[in-house]
Motif scaffolding. Structure first.
Motif, PDB file in Angstrom:
ATOM      1  N   ALA A 168      29.682   5.912 -73.149  1.00 38.22           N
ATOM      2  CA  ALA A 168      28.839   5.451 -74.082  1.00 38.22           C
ATOM      3  C   ALA A 168      27.329   5.582 -74.232  1.00 38.22           C
ATOM      4  O   ALA A 168      26.959   5.941 -72.850  1.00 38.22           O
ATOM      5  CB  ALA A 168      29.347   3.883 -74.309  1.00 38.22           C
ATOM      6  N   GLY A 169      26.934   5.428 -75.097  1.00 34.65           N
ATOM      7  CA  GLY A 169      25.153   5.765 -75.357  1.00 34.65           C
ATOM      8  C   GLY A 169      24.951   6.183 -76.853  1.00 34.65           C
ATOM      9  O   GLY A 169      25.860   6.489 -77.431  1.00 34.65           O
ATOM     10  N   LEU A 170      23.708   6.181 -76.953  1.00 35.90           N
ATOM     11  CA  LEU A 170      23.166   6.579 -78.303  1.00 35.90           C
ATOM     12  C   LEU A 170      22.994   7.916 -78.178  1.00 35.90           C
ATOM     13  O   LEU A 170      22.938   8.767 -77.485  1.00 35.90           O
ATOM     14  CB  LEU A 170      21.701   5.937 -78.583  1.00 35.90           C
ATOM     15  N   MET A 171      22.729   8.696 -79.479  1.00 39.48           N
ATOM     16  CA  MET A 171      22.776   9.973 -79.767  1.00 39.48           C
ATOM     17  C   MET A 171      21.213  10.460 -78.907  1.00 39.48           C
ATOM     18  O   MET A 171      20.354   9.741 -78.854  1.00 39.48           O
ATOM     19  CB  MET A 171      22.628  10.388 -80.917  1.00 39.48           C
ATOM     20  N   GLY A 172      21.709  11.562 -78.070  1.00 38.98           N
ATOM     21  CA  GLY A 172      20.486  11.966 -77.338  1.00 38.98           C
ATOM     22  C   GLY A 172      20.586  11.029 -75.917  1.00 38.98           C
ATOM     23  O   GLY A 172      19.569  11.707 -75.184  1.00 38.98           O
ATOM     24  N   ILE A 335      34.233  10.675 -74.088  1.00 43.84           N
ATOM     25  CA  ILE A 335      32.680  10.305 -74.374  1.00 43.84           C
ATOM     26  C   ILE A 335      33.052  10.299 -76.116  1.00 43.84           C
ATOM     27  O   ILE A 335      33.644  10.717 -76.694  1.00 43.84           O
ATOM     28  CB  ILE A 335      31.975  11.686 -74.538  1.00 43.84           C
ATOM     29  N   SER A 336      32.419   9.087 -76.501  1.00 44.40           N
ATOM     30  CA  SER A 336      32.583   8.807 -77.863  1.00 44.40           C
ATOM     31  C   SER A 336      31.331   7.917 -78.549  1.00 44.40           C
ATOM     32  O   SER A 336      30.722   7.157 -77.956  1.00 44.40           O
ATOM     33  CB  SER A 336      33.918   7.969 -78.392  1.00 44.40           C
ATOM     34  N   SER A 337      31.036   8.226 -79.857  1.00 42.08           N
ATOM     35  CA  SER A 337      29.890   7.512 -80.483  1.00 42.08           C
ATOM     36  C   SER A 337      30.451   6.282 -81.141  1.00 42.08           C
ATOM     37  O   SER A 337      29.775   5.685 -81.739  1.00 42.08           O
ATOM     38  CB  SER A 337      29.069   8.451 -81.410  1.00 42.08           C
ATOM     39  N   ASP A 338      31.766   6.218 -81.248  1.00 41.49           N
ATOM     40  CA  ASP A 338      32.712   5.240 -81.915  1.00 41.49           C
ATOM     41  C   ASP A 338      32.601   4.238 -81.136  1.00 41.49           C
ATOM     42  O   ASP A 338      33.460   4.119 -80.177  1.00 41.49           O
ATOM     43  CB  ASP A 338      33.780   5.576 -82.584  1.00 41.49           C
ATOM     44  N   MET A 339      32.100   3.165 -81.312  1.00 38.42           N
ATOM     45  CA  MET A 339      31.901   1.761 -80.499  1.00 38.42           C
ATOM     46  C   MET A 339      33.394   1.263 -80.414  1.00 38.42           C
ATOM     47  O   MET A 339      33.673   0.845 -79.016  1.00 38.42           O
ATOM     48  CB  MET A 339      30.848   0.779 -80.898  1.00 38.42           C
ATOM     49  N   GLU A 340      33.953   1.161 -81.527  1.00 33.97           N
ATOM     50  CA  GLU A 340      35.322   0.453 -81.557  1.00 33.97           C
ATOM     51  C   GLU A 340      36.307   1.305 -80.526  1.00 33.97           C
ATOM     52  O   GLU A 340      37.193   0.885 -79.817  1.00 33.97           O
ATOM     53  CB  GLU A 340      35.907   0.289 -82.920  1.00 33.97           C
ATOM     54  N   GLU A 341      36.174   2.234 -80.719  1.00 35.35           N
ATOM     55  CA  GLU A 341      36.976   3.436 -79.961  1.00 35.35           C
ATOM     56  C   GLU A 341      36.836   3.352 -78.422  1.00 35.35           C
ATOM     57  O   GLU A 341      37.667   3.120 -77.582  1.00 35.35           O
ATOM     58  CB  GLU A 341      36.735   4.935 -80.462  1.00 35.35           C
ATOM     59  N   ILE A 342      35.550   3.339 -77.885  1.00 28.57           N
ATOM     60  CA  ILE A 342      35.006   3.336 -76.628  1.00 28.57           C
ATOM     61  C   ILE A 342      35.851   1.921 -76.152  1.00 28.57           C
ATOM     62  O   ILE A 342      36.418   1.703 -75.039  1.00 28.57           O
ATOM     63  CB  ILE A 342      33.675   3.317 -76.440  1.00 28.57           C
ATOM     64  N   LEU A 343      35.426   0.723 -76.799  1.00 25.61           N
ATOM     65  CA  LEU A 343      36.025  -0.364 -76.520  1.00 25.61           C
ATOM     66  C   LEU A 343      37.298  -0.479 -76.468  1.00 25.61           C
ATOM     67  O   LEU A 343      37.977  -1.285 -75.687  1.00 25.61           O
ATOM     68  CB  LEU A 343      35.263  -1.495 -77.165  1.00 25.61           C
ATOM     69  N   ASP A 347      39.309   2.021 -69.904  1.00 26.78           N
ATOM     70  CA  ASP A 347      39.393   0.943 -68.808  1.00 26.78           C
ATOM     71  C   ASP A 347      38.292   0.578 -68.027  1.00 26.78           C
ATOM     72  O   ASP A 347      38.126  -0.767 -67.668  1.00 26.78           O
ATOM     73  CB  ASP A 347      40.361   1.555 -67.638  1.00 26.78           C
ATOM     74  N   ARG A 348      37.251   1.444 -67.951  1.00 24.17           N
ATOM     75  CA  ARG A 348      35.882   1.117 -67.664  1.00 24.17           C
ATOM     76  C   ARG A 348      35.224   1.991 -68.373  1.00 24.17           C
ATOM     77  O   ARG A 348      35.506   2.971 -69.217  1.00 24.17           O
ATOM     78  CB  ARG A 348      35.708   1.711 -66.110  1.00 24.17           C
ATOM     79  N   ILE A 349      33.789   1.595 -68.770  1.00 24.51           N
ATOM     80  CA  ILE A 349      32.932   2.296 -69.403  1.00 24.51           C
ATOM     81  C   ILE A 349      31.425   2.471 -68.672  1.00 24.51           C
ATOM     82  O   ILE A 349      31.144   1.331 -68.054  1.00 24.51           O
ATOM     83  CB  ILE A 349      32.601   1.394 -70.823  1.00 24.51           C
ATOM     84  N   ILE A 350      31.080   3.674 -68.609  1.00 26.26           N
ATOM     85  CA  ILE A 350      29.557   3.996 -68.302  1.00 26.26           C
ATOM     86  C   ILE A 350      28.881   4.020 -69.415  1.00 26.26           C
ATOM     87  O   ILE A 350      29.093   4.597 -70.417  1.00 26.26           O
ATOM     88  CB  ILE A 350      29.420   4.854 -67.166  1.00 26.26           C
ATOM     89  N   VAL A 351      27.574   3.575 -69.247  1.00 26.17           N
ATOM     90  CA  VAL A 351      26.714   3.759 -70.528  1.00 26.17           C
ATOM     91  C   VAL A 351      25.459   4.703 -70.142  1.00 26.17           C
ATOM     92  O   VAL A 351      24.934   4.480 -68.909  1.00 26.17           O
ATOM     93  CB  VAL A 351      26.250   2.293 -70.969  1.00 26.17           C
ATOM     94  N   MET A 352      25.098   5.496 -70.756  1.00 25.20           N
ATOM     95  CA  MET A 352      23.870   6.427 -70.691  1.00 25.20           C
ATOM     96  C   MET A 352      22.580   6.058 -71.485  1.00 25.20           C
ATOM     97  O   MET A 352      22.813   5.596 -72.732  1.00 25.20           O
ATOM     98  CB  MET A 352      24.178   7.710 -70.744  1.00 25.20           C
ATOM     99  N   SER A 353      21.386   6.411 -71.228  1.00 26.13           N
ATOM    100  CA  SER A 353      20.098   6.424 -71.757  1.00 26.13           C
ATOM    101  C   SER A 353      19.200   7.178 -71.057  1.00 26.13           C
ATOM    102  O   SER A 353      18.968   7.208 -70.031  1.00 26.13           O
ATOM    103  CB  SER A 353      19.733   4.604 -71.812  1.00 26.13           C
ATOM    104  N   GLU A 354      18.928   8.282 -71.966  1.00 25.73           N
ATOM    105  CA  GLU A 354      17.619   9.218 -71.715  1.00 25.73           C
ATOM    106  C   GLU A 354      18.227   9.685 -70.376  1.00 25.73           C
ATOM    107  O   GLU A 354      17.220  10.075 -69.532  1.00 25.73           O
ATOM    108  CB  GLU A 354      16.427   8.316 -71.306  1.00 25.73           C
ATOM    109  N   GLY A 355      19.425  10.352 -70.305  1.00 24.58           N
ATOM    110  CA  GLY A 355      19.790  11.074 -69.371  1.00 24.58           C
ATOM    111  C   GLY A 355      20.097  10.393 -68.025  1.00 24.58           C
ATOM    112  O   GLY A 355      20.676  11.068 -66.942  1.00 24.58           O
ATOM    113  N   LYS A 356      20.121   8.982 -68.205  1.00 23.56           N
ATOM    114  CA  LYS A 356      20.477   8.181 -66.778  1.00 23.56           C
ATOM    115  C   LYS A 356      21.659   7.238 -66.996  1.00 23.56           C
ATOM    116  O   LYS A 356      21.847   6.892 -68.406  1.00 23.56           O
ATOM    117  CB  LYS A 356      19.355   7.250 -66.269  1.00 23.56           C
ATOM    118  N   ILE A 357      22.789   6.990 -66.028  1.00 26.00           N
ATOM    119  CA  ILE A 357      23.461   6.167 -66.278  1.00 26.00           C
ATOM    120  C   ILE A 357      22.919   4.791 -66.045  1.00 26.00           C
ATOM    121  O   ILE A 357      22.404   4.583 -65.233  1.00 26.00           O
ATOM    122  CB  ILE A 357      24.573   6.407 -65.254  1.00 26.00           C
TER     123      ILE A 357
END
Length: 379
Positions: A168-172, A335-343, A347-357
């Protein structure tokens, strides 16, 4: 003629020079030109089929303003869309079709999202994400501190057999870039990729495929299918070596046999092997792409935006395919921008921001607030 064109363009709020060529326009501007063509012929009914698929948020907002203006002029709009928020935003009545059959209709003000989804798929909203709980197995893919020149910074994670790992993560945020780095489309500058505990060198998509890594792009039409080839040809495209006959020719019988098996297994709705894939719905195109990669028996399946541009009914069929792959012991990364889908499916979720986990959470810990906290870089 030029002045008449200018007048029609300005009537819908599009200020472009009528003399510019089409290739100089944005997708949104071309969409508006189509509307101008219709209104110039005094059309009383305009049919719009998924008009916002390739539009930005700004272009979508402009399109909605134009639609409202056309309604005020007494023009009837038939608006076809899988995006429910659009139906509630601009439509007065809604008619639901499923598998070619009329299901029902109602005034939009009399219907809510749950009821509309139930009509569309014959199931309730809570049944949209058919999560399958099974015990995950050993680590299949391990990524250690991989970087490229600027987009990905020291990313590390593990994907296990029999699980769906959501990203998961925001666009970009770097989600797609990370996937393409693992798949060899982008070159890593440092770090290590391990498959079944052994370091592998992946410098190209061909290297990734040889090592059992498959990647389904978020851009289905540009990177997922060859639009002018048949459904059958697209389905076997990644595994042509398996169909080599004498003198390097393709064994068409074997190819068609596998097409029949997988089109049935994945419930691809098509007239047959020879139908052009560009004439299939988005959901059926996605099933063909899934079949293409499943046929090569990958160890790791990376799927970027698995249900983008797909109707609600086809989404559930895609999730059921992913569940079957979990049963088969595949390591699946979604990989999905749909929050409901990811949740709903992970089974597990990693989240990214500005190229980092920036975080990792289990299914039990995950919710929208936790995901958003990591997505904006708050640890």
């Amino acid at each position: 003629m030029i002045e008449k064109s200018r007048e029609l363009l300005e009537k819908i709020g599009l200020r472009v020079d009528p003399r510019v060529t089409v290739k100089e326009l944005t997708v949104g501007e071309m969409q508006m030109i189509e509307i101008v063509k219709a209104t110039s012929k005094n059309a009383r009914i305009i049919i719009m089929d998924e008009p916002t698929t390739a539009l930005t948020d700004v272009e979508t907002k402009k399109l909605f303003e134009v639609i409202k203006g056309l309604k005020n002029q007494g023009i009837a709009i038939i608006y076809i869309s899988h995006r429910l928020e659009e139906i509630f935003n601009i439509c007065d009545r809604v008619t639901v079709m499923r598998d070619g059959c009329y299901i029902g209709e109602d005034l939009v003000r009399n219907i809510d999202r749950d009821k509309l989804i139930s009509m569309m798929v014959g199931r309730k909203l809570e049944e949209q994400y058919p999560y399958l709980k099974i015990k995950s197995g050993k680590s299949v893919l391990e990524v250690k501190n991989i970087c490229d020149r600027s987009r990905i910074k020291n990313a590390s994670f593990v994907a296990k057999e029999g699980e769906i790992l959501g990203i998961a993560g925001l666009m970009g945020s770097g989600r797609t870039e990370l996937a393409k780095l693992i798949f060899g489309e982008y070159k890593k500058t440092s770090g290590e990729i391990l498959l079944d505990g052994k370091t592998v060198d992946i410098n190209s998509p061909m290297d990734a495929i040889k090592n059992g890594i498959a990647y389904l792009s978020e851009d289905r039409k540009k990177e997922g299918v060859v639009l002018n080839l048949s459904v059958g040809n697209n389905m076997t495209l990644a595994n042509l070596k398996a169909y080599e006959g004498p003198i390097g020719k393709i064994n068409k019988k074997l190819e068609k046999d596998d097409y029949n098996i997988y089109s049935k297994k994945l419930k691809v709705k098509t007239t047959g092997y020879h139908q052009l894939i560009k004439n299939l719905s988005g959901g059926n195109q996605q099933k063909v792409i899934l079949a293409k990669w499943i046929m090569m028996s990958p160890k790791v399946l990376i799927i970027d935006e698995p249900t983008r541009g797909i109707d609600v009914g086809a989404k559930k069929e895609i999730y059921e395919i992913l569940n079957q792959l979990k049963k088969d012991g595949k390591a699946i990364i979604v990989i999905s921008s749909d929050m409901e889908e990811i949740l709903g499916i992970s089974d597990r979720i990693i989240v990214m921001s500005e190229g980092k986990i920036t975080g990792e959470v289990s299914r039990e810990e995950a919710n929208q607030q936790v995901i958003m906290k990591y997505a904006v870089g708050i640890s």
